[in-house]
Design a protein around this motif. Structure first.
Motif, short mmCIF file in Angstrom:
data_model
loop_
_atom_site.label_atom_id
_atom_site.label_comp_id
_atom_site.label_asym_id
_atom_site.label_seq_id
_atom_site.Cartn_x
_atom_site.Cartn_y
_atom_site.Cartn_z
N LEU A 195 0.85 -1.22 -0.07
CA LEU A 195 -0.04 0.03 0.06
C LEU A 195 0.89 1.19 0.13
CD1 LEU A 195 -2.77 -1.08 2.72
CD2 LEU A 195 -2.76 -1.39 0.28
N LYS A 196 0.73 2.14 -0.84
CA LYS A 196 1.71 3.14 -1.26
C LYS A 196 0.93 4.54 -0.73
CE LYS A 196 4.18 1.07 -4.92
NZ LYS A 196 3.45 -0.47 -5.01
N LYS A 197 1.80 5.36 -0.19
CA LYS A 197 1.27 6.88 0.06
C LYS A 197 0.74 7.52 -1.01
CE LYS A 197 2.49 11.05 2.41
NZ LYS A 197 3.64 11.67 3.19
N SER A 198 1.48 7.43 -2.08
CA SER A 198 1.00 7.96 -3.49
C SER A 198 -0.34 7.56 -3.77
CB SER A 198 1.93 7.80 -4.75
OG SER A 198 2.27 6.22 -4.85
N GLU A 199 -0.60 6.27 -3.65
CA GLU A 199 -2.26 5.66 -4.31
C GLU A 199 -3.02 6.28 -3.41
OE1 GLU A 199 -0.67 1.61 -6.19
OE2 GLU A 199 -1.06 1.58 -3.96
N LEU A 200 -2.78 6.24 -1.98
CA LEU A 200 -3.86 6.62 -1.10
C LEU A 200 -4.08 8.06 -1.12
CD1 LEU A 200 -5.34 5.55 1.28
CD2 LEU A 200 -3.55 6.27 2.96
N LYS B 279 -7.83 10.03 -2.13
CA LYS B 279 -8.15 11.00 -1.16
C LYS B 279 -8.46 12.48 -2.06
CE LYS B 279 -7.45 13.55 3.14
NZ LYS B 279 -6.42 13.88 4.05
N LYS B 280 -7.63 12.61 -2.94
CA LYS B 280 -7.82 13.60 -3.76
C LYS B 280 -9.02 13.41 -4.89
CE LYS B 280 -5.15 16.96 -7.09
NZ LYS B 280 -6.19 17.07 -7.99
N PHE B 281 -9.02 12.13 -5.21
CA PHE B 281 -10.06 12.02 -6.13
C PHE B 281 -11.38 12.11 -5.57
CE2 PHE B 281 -13.16 9.20 -8.27
CZ PHE B 281 -12.90 9.38 -9.77
N PHE B 282 -11.66 11.55 -4.35
CA PHE B 282 -12.72 11.75 -3.72
C PHE B 282 -13.09 13.15 -3.53
CE2 PHE B 282 -12.69 7.02 -2.98
CZ PHE B 282 -13.98 6.88 -3.33
N THR B 283 -12.06 13.80 -2.91
CA THR B 283 -12.30 15.34 -2.64
C THR B 283 -12.64 15.95 -3.67
OG1 THR B 283 -10.78 15.10 -0.89
CG2 THR B 283 -11.26 17.15 -1.53
N ASP B 284 -12.12 15.92 -4.94
CA ASP B 284 -12.28 16.56 -6.18
C ASP B 284 -13.84 16.31 -6.59
OD1 ASP B 284 -9.79 17.65 -5.96
OD2 ASP B 284 -8.99 16.45 -7.56
N ARG C 254 -16.52 16.68 2.85
CA ARG C 254 -17.37 15.89 3.73
C ARG C 254 -17.65 14.44 3.52
NH1 ARG C 254 -23.68 17.37 5.63
NH2 ARG C 254 -23.83 15.76 7.07
N TYR C 255 -17.84 14.42 2.19
CA TYR C 255 -17.82 12.77 1.79
C TYR C 255 -16.65 12.26 2.08
CZ TYR C 255 -18.82 8.81 -1.29
OH TYR C 255 -18.88 7.57 -1.94
N THR C 256 -15.65 12.81 1.56
CA THR C 256 -14.12 12.11 1.81
C THR C 256 -13.94 11.89 3.13
OG1 THR C 256 -13.62 13.47 -0.29
CG2 THR C 256 -11.86 12.21 1.28
N SER C 257 -14.13 12.84 3.96
CA SER C 257 -13.93 12.58 5.46
C SER C 257 -14.78 11.54 6.04
CB SER C 257 -14.27 14.01 6.15
OG SER C 257 -14.11 13.76 7.72
N GLU C 258 -15.85 11.31 5.58
CA GLU C 258 -16.80 10.18 6.11
C GLU C 258 -16.40 9.00 5.56
OE1 GLU C 258 -20.62 11.57 4.99
OE2 GLU C 258 -20.86 12.73 6.52
N PHE D 135 -6.95 2.62 -13.93
CA PHE D 135 -5.40 2.77 -14.35
C PHE D 135 -4.73 3.95 -13.76
CE2 PHE D 135 -6.31 -0.68 -17.60
CZ PHE D 135 -5.17 -1.05 -17.79
N GLY D 136 -5.59 5.17 -13.76
CA GLY D 136 -4.98 6.25 -13.15
C GLY D 136 -4.55 6.10 -11.76
N LEU D 137 -5.27 5.30 -11.28
CA LEU D 137 -4.71 5.02 -9.53
C LEU D 137 -3.59 4.11 -9.62
CD1 LEU D 137 -5.20 4.59 -6.56
CD2 LEU D 137 -6.82 2.50 -7.17
N SER D 138 -3.51 3.18 -10.48
CA SER D 138 -2.48 2.22 -10.54
C SER D 138 -1.16 2.94 -10.86
CB SER D 138 -2.68 1.01 -11.44
OG SER D 138 -1.71 0.22 -11.67
N LEU D 139 -1.38 3.83 -11.76
CA LEU D 139 0.06 4.80 -12.36
C LEU D 139 0.19 6.01 -11.32
CD1 LEU D 139 1.89 4.67 -14.70
CD2 LEU D 139 0.21 6.37 -15.71
N ALA D 140 -0.34 5.87 -10.15
CA ALA D 140 0.09 7.18 -9.16
C ALA D 140 1.38 7.04 -8.75
CB ALA D 140 -1.03 7.02 -7.85
N ASP D 141 2.06 5.76 -8.54
CA ASP D 141 3.33 5.72 -8.03
C ASP D 141 4.27 5.79 -9.14
OD1 ASP D 141 2.58 3.43 -9.23
OD2 ASP D 141 3.50 2.08 -7.50
#
Length: 240
Positions: free
Chosen positions: A70-75, A79-84, A89-93, A132-138
């Motif tokens: 589990l990589k920090k870049s993926e997390l 988080k950014k994807f859900f926030t955007d 609020r949704y992301t925090s929950e 694919f965007g998530l997988s390439l995050a690192d």
């Protein structure tokens, strides 16, 4: 007694979610109960088949766990994807819920079946693009992640040719542009033009407006990749 009641609370909400919302609701309902959110019945209801965020949460977790690291870049990507796309609020929950999903094992087959039954093809296709965007995050796509995405793609009914088209947008080589347009490098110039027109119609951003304005941006990225692939082929072939 308190521990027993807590356990019953988790499984009660998991059972209700499974009954009302299918496998996806069952998985998320259980964790909502475990996080003390079961008092809000409507909240559990928001994890139904139409909750695009809930779908992404389950699939994101599956891809992130594929390489057993589990990589920090993926997390941060999640988080950014859900926030955007869903707001702070949704992301925090949901981030605590997401982290719980990362710790657990679950069968993707019934979840994918539910997705296939409740989402149209364009929306399912968009899901794979996001993964694919998530997988390439690192900076790289691990073979196990690629295998998991291919498995998900197949189970939700995405054709091999469409999967390979998305793959070519993220994993580049000399024939990537042709795979994006779903044609062979030996195709004639006329076939190239025909393929481009077909892809442009098939994956125009307007096709996924029903998912939401934010997700239309993702479709625009794919549409841009299609145009770039066509431009590259035209340049190499001197097509006017």
């Amino acid at each position: 007694i308190r521990e027993i009641m807590s356990g019953l609370n988790k499984w009660l909400w998991g059972g209700l979610g499974w009954t009302m919302l299918g496998p996806l609701g069952g998985i998320l309902g259980y964790y909502l109960g475990s996080m003390g959110e079961s008092q809000d019945h409507g909240r559990a209801g928001s994890t139904g088949a139409g909750d695009f965020g809930a779908v992404l949460m389950v699939l994101f977790a599956a891809v992130m766990k594929a390489d057993n690291e589990l990589k920090k870049s993926e997390l941060e990507f999640v988080k950014k994807f859900f926030t955007d796309n869903f707001g702070k609020r949704y992301t925090s929950e949901r981030m605590a819920l997401f982290k719980n999903l990362l710790k657990q094992s679950y069968d993707l087959a019934p979840v994918c079946k539910q997705i296939s039954n409740h989402m149209d093809y364009q929306s399912r296709h968009q899901l794979i693009h996001v993964l694919f965007g998530l997988s390439l995050a690192d900076g790289q796509i691990h073979p196990n992640e690629l295998s998991t995405m291919q498995q998900i793609s197949s189970r939700i009914g995405i054709s091999d040719i469409d999967f390979n088209s998305i793959k070519a947008m993220f994993i580049k080589d000399t024939s990537s542009a042709y795979r994006v347009l779903e044609i062979d490098p030996s195709a004639s110039d006329e076939d190239v033009k025909k393929a481009y027109r077909g892809m442009a119609r098939k994956f125009h951003p307007d096709k996924v407006e029903h998912i939401g304005e934010d997700f239309k941006k993702l479709a625009e990225e794919k549409f841009k990749s299609i145009n770039e692939a066509y431009t590259d082929i035209k340049k190499n072939r001197n097509i006017i």
